[in-house]
Scaffold this motif. Structure first.
Motif, mmCIF file in Angstrom:
data_model
loop_
_atom_site.group_PDB
_atom_site.id
_atom_site.type_symbol
_atom_site.label_atom_id
_atom_site.label_comp_id
_atom_site.label_asym_id
_atom_site.label_seq_id
_atom_site.Cartn_x
_atom_site.Cartn_y
_atom_site.Cartn_z
ATOM 1 N N GLY A 28 0.731 -1.187 -0.028
ATOM 2 C CA GLY A 28 -0.109 -0.019 -0.140
ATOM 3 C C GLY A 28 1.025 1.273 -0.016
ATOM 4 N N LYS A 40 -0.264 -2.869 4.704
ATOM 5 C CA LYS A 40 -1.492 -2.201 4.459
ATOM 6 C C LYS A 40 -2.516 -2.779 5.174
ATOM 7 N N ASP A 140 -7.594 -5.189 2.354
ATOM 8 C CA ASP A 140 -7.442 -3.723 2.623
ATOM 9 C C ASP A 140 -8.431 -2.831 2.329
ATOM 10 N N HIS A 141 -9.800 -3.218 2.329
ATOM 11 C CA HIS A 141 -11.047 -2.309 2.200
ATOM 12 C C HIS A 141 -11.636 -2.331 3.429
ATOM 13 N N ASP A 274 -11.688 2.378 -0.221
ATOM 14 C CA ASP A 274 -10.378 1.862 -0.223
ATOM 15 C C ASP A 274 -9.367 3.172 0.510
ATOM 16 N N GLY A 276 -6.862 3.715 0.743
ATOM 17 C CA GLY A 276 -5.468 3.564 -0.088
ATOM 18 C C GLY A 276 -4.518 4.868 -0.284
ATOM 19 N N THR A 277 -4.877 5.896 0.318
ATOM 20 C CA THR A 277 -4.060 7.290 0.010
ATOM 21 C C THR A 277 -4.349 7.841 1.645
#
Length: 433
Positions: A28, A40, A140-141, A274, A276-277
């Motif tokens: 991630g 992540k 990872d969600h 997500d 993810g950032t």
């Protein structure tokens, strides 16, 4: 009536005939320094959870109690979390969470080359459990989903592969893998981050994005993975290789997230993120502090399980002058002590200490952080174990923030212990995760 009863019976049986594989080996990298020391899925979320807890809790709440977790990048934090918090399943009742680290299990002696290869390298283990169905999950969600309903949809439609899809505005779909479907939900095309995403039948302003959740018939999956392993042009990835091949064969079905989200879509808008950032991680955490958050963590019918240390209750005390602090729209976890400070729109994870005269707004403070007296923090993420020096100001001077820490284009500042060590010239000693 008999049809309805038979359907309920089948839905209750399918989870016991299924193994879920949670793919949890990715770094991630878009989370920047938050994943320097952890994968992540092991990143903290929501005050006391880890990201992977949501997929695992979905499994348990759906009746799936045979689970494999595939790890690779910096797995120690994740493995320790699973051992401490997820060891309650009973092996004598054929319940388990199996850890599947990248152990070079193939004769060629390679690490996992992609998500599909990660499953291939554990295929002998999967065969030994003799499942009828295999559920592939991204670890990872953030979402709540009844997988038994997806399995029922998969079986009733005699699908070779069923792909869970979430509805997103067409204007936002370019960052996802997008499904093109017909009126029977048959997937006719798969486009990876298209510039012009296709709309849904009858709803051209909405696109279907892949959630990274796939249901397969076990034997069909084994065959596809073996075939993919022989393809030297393949990247051995589900999203890039396996799913597009199934789509080209005309054997893939789209399962709309609204069909199995928790709570049902008739009651609330389906929630899937997500994180993810750095920006999305910050905003999704802070949404939990709002009056009516989109994600309900207080749902007793669909609990999110996790490991948490036995901490005392949070405590709020006045400052040295006897003045109480002011707390608004803030989540405070166990073990926290807050002394005469102003805190708003903030989430404090476990064992955080806030010393007097601080002003904290729109902050995500991970576990075991100490915030020094008189500090001012705004639009910030503070990583686990940081010691914020007295009087430090973050979030008011963009240029200074970018020079000292990591600052996103949206103005969210990420602070880690290593960054503080460089700033104040002291030795950085990594702490156990």
């Amino acid at each position: 009536m008999k049809f309805f009863v038979d359907k309920l019976l089948l839905a209750s049986q399918l989870p016991r005939r299924t193994i879920a594989l949670v793919l949890a080996g990715g770094r991630g990298s878009r989370l920047m320094n938050l994943t320097d020391n952890r994968a992540k899925p092991a990143v903290y979320f929501g005050g006391k959870f880890r990201i992977i807890d949501f997929a695992l809790s979905n499994c348990l709440n759906s009746g799936i109690r045979r689970i494999g977790v595939v790890t690779q990048y910096r797995p120690h934090s994740l493995i320790r979390h699973l051992q401490r918090g997820w060891s309650f399943l009973r092996g004598e009742q054929n319940e388990f969470i199996d850890l599947m680290p990248a152990g070079m299990q193939m004769e060629e002696g390679v690490w996992y080359r992609g998500t599909a290869d990660a499953v291939l390298q554990n295929m002998d283990i999967l065969r030994s459990y003799q499942p009828d169905y295999i559920l592939i999950l991204a670890g990872d969600h953030i979402y709540k989903m009844d997988y038994s309903q997806m399995l029922l949809d998969h079986v009733e439609n005699k699908s070779l592969c069923t792909v869970a899809c979430v509805e997103v505005p067409r204007s936002d779909a370019s960052g996802f893998g997008v499904m093109d479907v017909d009126e029977d939900r048959k997937i006719t095309g798969f486009l990876e981050k298209p510039s012009d995403p296709p709309g849904m039948p009858g709803n051209p302003d909405t696109s279907l994005a892949s959630m990274g959740v796939y249901a397969f018939n076990a034997e069909s999956l084994y065959s596809m993975l073996s075939e993919d392993a022989e393809d030297h042009e393949s990247s051995h990835d589900f999203g890039k290789d396996i799913i597009p091949k199934v789509v080209r064969r005309g054997e893939a079905l789209a399962h709309y997230f609204s069909m199995s989200c928790v709570p049902p879509s008739s009651l609330v808008k389906p929630y899937w993120r997500d994180v993810g950032t750095v920006d999305s991680f910050w905003s999704c955490n802070l949404d939990l502090t709002s009056n009516m958050p989109e994600l309900n963590l207080y749902d007793e019918e669909w609990p999110i399980w996790t490991y948490q240390e036995q901490e005392p209750p949070a405590k709020f005390v006045p400052d040295p002058h006897g003045m109480d602090g002011v707390i608004a729209n803030t989540m405070v976890s166990g073990g926290c002590i807050i002394c005469g400070s102003k805190i708003s729109n903030t989430i404090l994870f476990s064992n955080v200490r806030v010393n007097p005269f601080c002003n904290i707004d729109q902050a995500v403070i991970l576990p075991s952080v100490e915030i020094g007296q008189g500090s001012r923090l705004k639009r910030v993420i503070v990583d686990r174990g940081c010691r914020i020096p007295e009087g430090l100001v973050i979030g008011e001077d963009p240029a200074l923030d970018a020079e000292r820490f990591y600052r996103t284009s949206n103005g969210v500042v990420l602070v880690t212990d290593a960054m503080l060590a460089r700033l104040y010239n002291f030795t950085h000693i990594p702490r156990a995760e």
